[in-house]
Every structure is written in C-alpha cells, then in structure tokens.
Design a protein around this motif. Structure first.
Motif, short mmCIF file in Angstrom:
data_model
loop_
_atom_site.label_atom_id
_atom_site.label_comp_id
_atom_site.label_asym_id
_atom_site.label_seq_id
_atom_site.Cartn_x
_atom_site.Cartn_y
_atom_site.Cartn_z
N VAL A 93 1.95 9.31 -10.92
CA VAL A 93 1.01 8.35 -10.74
C VAL A 93 0.78 8.03 -9.22
CG1 VAL A 93 -0.40 6.40 -11.69
CG2 VAL A 93 0.71 7.76 -13.16
N TYR A 94 -0.29 8.13 -8.49
CA TYR A 94 -0.46 7.66 -7.19
C TYR A 94 -1.09 6.03 -7.25
CZ TYR A 94 1.35 11.97 -5.46
OH TYR A 94 2.17 12.95 -5.02
N TYR A 95 -0.40 5.32 -6.54
CA TYR A 95 -1.12 3.76 -6.56
C TYR A 95 -1.23 3.55 -4.99
CZ TYR A 95 0.68 3.25 -11.39
OH TYR A 95 1.02 3.26 -12.65
N CYS A 96 -2.26 2.99 -4.62
CA CYS A 96 -2.44 2.55 -3.52
C CYS A 96 -2.43 0.73 -3.66
CB CYS A 96 -3.92 2.89 -2.72
SG CYS A 96 -5.40 2.27 -3.47
N GLY A 97 -1.78 0.28 -2.40
CA GLY A 97 -1.84 -1.12 -2.34
C GLY A 97 -2.53 -1.59 -1.08
N ALA A 98 -2.60 -3.15 -0.91
CA ALA A 98 -3.12 -3.50 0.08
C ALA A 98 -2.22 -4.78 0.59
CB ALA A 98 -4.50 -3.93 0.12
N GLY A 99 -2.05 -4.87 1.80
CA GLY A 99 -0.87 -6.17 2.45
C GLY A 99 -1.28 -6.49 3.77
#
Length: 121
Positions: A93-99
């Motif tokens: 499962v590929y997750y993107c994130g933001a920071g």
C-alpha cells in the motif's frame, strides 16, 4: 481541512507500469515536502521518493532509482509517482504524506489513505 488523496494503484504484471497520484487540498502556501512510503505486510515502512515543496529537489531510494520518478504539477497540488519496470517486491500500500519540516516519517503532518499496488503474474 487538509486532505491527501492517493489514486492510481492496481494490479499489474512484473515489468509493467503504474502512475500514482497524491492530490493535496487545504494546504497553506507554506511549501510542503511530499514523500511516498510503501508499506507491505510484515515489512517496515520505507521511503522510496520525495519531492520538495517547490518541486526543485527530489530524492529516489536506491531500490527504485531508474524505475520510479517523482514529480509535481505546476500548481503544486498534485504529486505523481511514475513507476516503471515494477517488480513483485514493489507490492505494497503506497501512502503519500505532507510535512513542512520534513526529515523523516515522524515529521509528517498529514497522510493519505493509501492506494494498493500489486505486482503479480
């Protein structure tokens, strides 16, 4: 309200390609780094690619270098992960994130819900 929505996953044969998208909404004008983290059962989450808030700097892990390419659209609201020559080991499962102050997964302020990538013949 910040929202990250991944899409583009699916079932593909080894050697095939997919393009994942991470559509971001609600982010402030402050540049956010967007990374992609695949997470497979029984394995640790591992960064494969990231792109800076301005889109000027990218990173690709050695395991995907030459096969995956991260990019960002001109409006900087969608980040793409072009995945070529996929291997069964890419299944996750590929997750993107933001920071805004990203140096690792624990620094991410937002996560998407994930999109399943399955590489199998």
């Amino acid at each position: 309200q910040v929202q990250l929505v991944e899409s583009g996953g699916g079932l593909v044969q080894p050697g095939g390609s997919l393009r994942l998208s991470c559509a971001a909404s609600g982010l402030t004008s402050t540049p956010y780094t967007i990374p992609w983290y695949p997470h497979a059962p029984g394995k640790e989450r591992e960064l494969v690619a990231k792109i800076s808030g301005t889109g000027g700097a990218t990173f690709h892990a050695d395991s995907v270098k030459g096969r995956f390419t991260i990019s960002r659209d001109n409006a900087k609201t969608t980040v793409y992960l072009q995945m070529n020559n996929l291997k069964p080991d890419d299944t996750a499962v590929y997750y993107c994130g933001a920071g805004r102050f990203y140096s690792g997964a624990s620094d991410l302020e937002y996560w998407g819900q994930g999109t399943q990538v399955t590489v199998s013949s």
